[in-house]
Design an enzyme around this catalytic site. Structure first.
Site, PDB file in Angstrom:
ATOM      1  N   ASP A  87       0.965  -1.241  -0.045  1.00 18.03           N
ATOM      2  CA  ASP A  87       0.088  -0.072   0.090  1.00 18.03           C
ATOM      3  C   ASP A  87       0.953   1.229  -0.097  1.00 18.03           C
ATOM      4  OD1 ASP A  87      -2.449   1.615   0.327  1.00 18.03           O
ATOM      5  OD2 ASP A  87      -1.632   1.621   2.582  1.00 18.03           O
ATOM      6  N   ASP A  89      -0.217   5.206   0.794  1.00 20.20           N
ATOM      7  CA  ASP A  89      -0.379   6.075   1.933  1.00 20.20           C
ATOM      8  C   ASP A  89      -0.389   5.633   3.350  1.00 20.20           C
ATOM      9  OD1 ASP A  89      -0.926   7.335  -0.297  1.00 20.20           O
ATOM     10  OD2 ASP A  89      -2.745   8.365   0.334  1.00 20.20           O
ATOM     11  N   GLU A  96      -1.471  10.701   3.863  1.00 19.01           N
ATOM     12  CA  GLU A  96      -2.583  10.603   3.264  1.00 19.01           C
ATOM     13  C   GLU A  96      -2.702  11.382   2.221  1.00 19.01           C
ATOM     14  OE1 GLU A  96      -4.602   7.714   3.367  1.00 19.01           O
ATOM     15  OE2 GLU A  96      -3.705   6.980   4.970  1.00 19.01           O
ATOM     16  N   ARG A 132     -14.994  13.001  -2.445  1.00 21.75           N
ATOM     17  CA  ARG A 132     -13.909  13.781  -1.832  1.00 21.75           C
ATOM     18  C   ARG A 132     -13.192  14.404  -3.223  1.00 21.75           C
ATOM     19  NH1 ARG A 132     -10.679   9.793   2.009  1.00 21.75           N
ATOM     20  NH2 ARG A 132     -11.183   8.333   0.308  1.00 21.75           N
ATOM     21  N   SER A 175      -2.400   1.446  -4.829  1.00 22.82           N
ATOM     22  CA  SER A 175      -3.049   2.779  -3.868  1.00 22.82           C
ATOM     23  C   SER A 175      -4.432   3.236  -4.599  1.00 22.82           C
ATOM     24  CB  SER A 175      -1.583   4.037  -3.925  1.00 22.82           C
ATOM     25  OG  SER A 175      -2.395   4.939  -3.300  1.00 22.82           O
ATOM     26  N   GLY A 176      -5.080   3.497  -3.144  1.00 22.42           N
ATOM     27  CA  GLY A 176      -6.289   4.277  -3.694  1.00 22.42           C
ATOM     28  C   GLY A 176      -6.028   5.728  -3.817  1.00 22.42           C
ATOM     29  N   LYS A 220      -6.739  -4.342  -5.276  1.00 21.22           N
ATOM     30  CA  LYS A 220      -5.565  -4.780  -4.709  1.00 21.22           C
ATOM     31  C   LYS A 220      -5.080  -5.989  -4.714  1.00 21.22           C
ATOM     32  CE  LYS A 220      -4.790  -0.513  -1.859  1.00 21.22           C
ATOM     33  NZ  LYS A 220      -4.523  -0.135  -0.586  1.00 21.22           N
ATOM     34  N   ASP A 243      -1.735  -0.981   5.860  1.00 19.75           N
ATOM     35  CA  ASP A 243      -1.853  -0.354   7.093  1.00 19.75           C
ATOM     36  C   ASP A 243      -3.526  -0.467   7.547  1.00 19.75           C
ATOM     37  OD1 ASP A 243      -2.774   2.811   7.156  1.00 19.75           O
ATOM     38  OD2 ASP A 243      -2.457   1.939   5.268  1.00 19.75           O
TER      39      ASP A 243
END
Length: 287
Positions: A87, A89, A96, A132, A175-176, A220, A243
């Site tokens: 991952d 962030d 983040e 977002r 990664s998101g 992922k 994480d």
């Protein structure tokens, strides 16, 4: 086998052996591995026992009373071709990224409120990401250069990535977050593959939307399986590190899934994680 990671200045194997023997009510002999991490040593308990998650949690809690000791249970050391999937962030880097972009745009509170909605279960990851991103509309593309210069990698990450290259490991980051940051990271550290979200743009500015399949927990996991097949690497030699809850499926699909400074929601679902040590202790996984 169980690997114990401890700071160099608190690394008497005899003391740890005695502590483990008392806790386990049986003799526990430890073997000191050749040091590869700059700050942490590794002692190995070569046992045929496979401790349950509950036993590992109890053992961690007991050891934490006497210092910053981490442990990982593994079936065997890594040999041959390996793949490490990370991952981004809060795993490889401290930030983040979407929160930092929101600060640049002056909409941090608005973005944080959407994050809160998602954490309360009112939005799924994809819905929350899209909502977002609407707040990032009209940010200039130059923001990515400004932001990347401020990003801080987590402790031990550069040393780990260098060590993996020396061992001819394949590396991937899922990664998101966003491709603009991931491409810069890939270039700097020689990452083999990345998966991240593409922010739409026009006339040098973001338009507030994302294109393509959003990188969520399913992507992922699927990416890990895809690259394992592409690189012809057996599952036993695939390591995944993350994480958060969004990393759980990836960690479960890997031969060895490890939480790194993980959030409680993820730690409640996995058996192996690192609370204290820098990430370069993962080099002790190799034979």
């Amino acid at each position: 086998m169980i690997l114990f990671f401890r700071p160099k200045n608190d690394s008497d194997p005899e003391n740890l052996s005695n502590q483990l023997s008392h806790q386990r009510k049986q003799p526990v002999l430890l073997e000191r591995r050749k040091q590869v991490s700059q700050e942490y040593v590794c002692d190995v308990w070569r046992t045929d026992l496979s401790l349950s998650r509950e036993e590992l949690v109890d053992l961690r809690q007991e050891l934490h009373k006497s210092g910053q000791i981490d442990l990982i249970q593994i079936p065997q050391f890594l040999q041959g071709r390996t793949l490490f999937c990370f991952d981004m962030d809060s795993t490889l880097i401290q930030e983040e990224v979407i929160d930092e972009l929101a600060r640049f745009a002056g909409v941090y509170d608005e973005v944080a409120s959407v994050t809160k909605e998602a954490m309360e279960g009112n939005l799924n990851f994809i819905e929350a990401l899209r909502k977002r991103c609407t707040y990032l509309k009209d940010l200039p593309l130059s923001v990515f250069d400004d932001l990347y210069s401020k990003i801080r990698v987590n402790h031990g990450v550069p040393e780990l990535l260098i060590g993996l290259k020396e061992r001819n490991s394949k590396t991937a980051v899922f990664s998101g977050g966003f491709t603009d940051i991931l491409e810069k990271f890939k270039s700097k550290y020689g990452i083999d593959e990345i998966r991240a979200n593409y922010l739409d743009r026009k006339d040098g500015k973001l338009v507030g939307t994302v294109s393509g399949r959003v990188v969520d927990k399913n992507v992922k996991r699927d990416s890990l399986l895809e690259l394992g097949s592409e690189f012809k690497i057996p599952k036993s030699n695939i390591v995944a590190v993350g994480d958060g809850a969004n990393d759980q499926l990836m960690l479960e699909e890997a031969g060895l899934g490890i939480g790194f400074h993980a959030k409680e929601g993820l730690k409640s679902k996995i058996s192996n994680w690192i609370d204290f040590a820098p990430m370069d202790v993962l080099l002790y996984l190799f034979d």
